[in-house]
Design a protein around this motif. Structure first.
Motif, PDB file in Angstrom:
ATOM      1  N   ASP A 194      86.490  15.413  13.511  1.00 44.83           N
ATOM      2  CA  ASP A 194      86.187  14.730  12.268  1.00 44.83           C
ATOM      3  C   ASP A 194      85.615  15.734  11.280  1.00 44.83           C
ATOM      4  O   ASP A 194      84.941  16.687  11.655  1.00 44.83           O
ATOM      5  N   ALA A 195      85.879  15.540  10.022  1.00 42.52           N
ATOM      6  CA  ALA A 195      85.536  16.501   8.975  1.00 42.52           C
ATOM      7  C   ALA A 195      84.032  16.732   8.869  1.00 42.52           C
ATOM      8  O   ALA A 195      83.583  17.876   8.728  1.00 42.52           O
ATOM      9  N   ALA A 196      83.239  15.677   8.936  1.00 44.53           N
ATOM     10  CA  ALA A 196      81.782  15.822   8.815  1.00 44.53           C
ATOM     11  C   ALA A 196      81.228  16.645   9.981  1.00 44.53           C
ATOM     12  O   ALA A 196      80.365  17.504   9.794  1.00 44.53           O
ATOM     13  N   GLY A 197      81.727  16.397  11.168  1.00 51.63           N
ATOM     14  CA  GLY A 197      81.285  17.155  12.338  1.00 51.63           C
ATOM     15  C   GLY A 197      81.657  18.622  12.223  1.00 51.63           C
ATOM     16  O   GLY A 197      80.858  19.512  12.562  1.00 51.63           O
ATOM     17  N   ALA A 198      82.862  18.902  11.750  1.00 50.97           N
ATOM     18  CA  ALA A 198      83.308  20.286  11.567  1.00 50.97           C
ATOM     19  C   ALA A 198      82.436  20.998  10.535  1.00 50.97           C
ATOM     20  O   ALA A 198      82.032  22.149  10.736  1.00 50.97           O
ATOM     21  N   ARG A 199      82.119  20.314   9.431  1.00 44.90           N
ATOM     22  CA  ARG A 199      81.262  20.919   8.405  1.00 44.90           C
ATOM     23  C   ARG A 199      79.876  21.223   8.959  1.00 44.90           C
ATOM     24  O   ARG A 199      79.288  22.267   8.671  1.00 44.90           O
TER      25      ARG A 199
END
Length: 92
Positions: free
Chosen positions: A1-6
């Motif tokens: 997920d994008a938030a986790g990657a960020r």
């Protein structure tokens, strides 16, 4: 997920312990550069080697492996123990 990657990219210590463990393991296996190939966690092939070197290393590693132990899942010698929905554990 994008938030986790960020979140991981923003945290310089994210996965640092895991990376250090990988580095330590690589050093114990004899890796000192890349490419380095590990076969059966027992043999290392360093650098870009000719196909013959890989064939010899693979043959040696395979020859020293313990034989497979077949789990008897029924009359077919284990063949019916696993299927598209997973593996059945025989009840005894």
């Amino acid at each position: 997920d994008a938030a986790g990657a960020r979140a991981v990219l923003a945290d310089p210590q994210a996965y640092a312990a895991e990376v250090r463990a990988d580095e330590s393991e690589a050093a114990q296996l004899g890796a000192s550069g890349v490419p380095f190939f590990v076969l059966d966690r027992k043999y290392g092939v360093s650098g870009a080697q000719p196909a013959e070197v890989f064939a010899q290393a693979l043959t040696q590693a395979y020859g020293e492996r313990a034989p497979l132990k077949i789990v008897d899942g029924g009359e077919a010698g284990g063949a019916d123990a696993c299927g598209p929905d997973g593996c059945a554990v025989p009840q005894r």
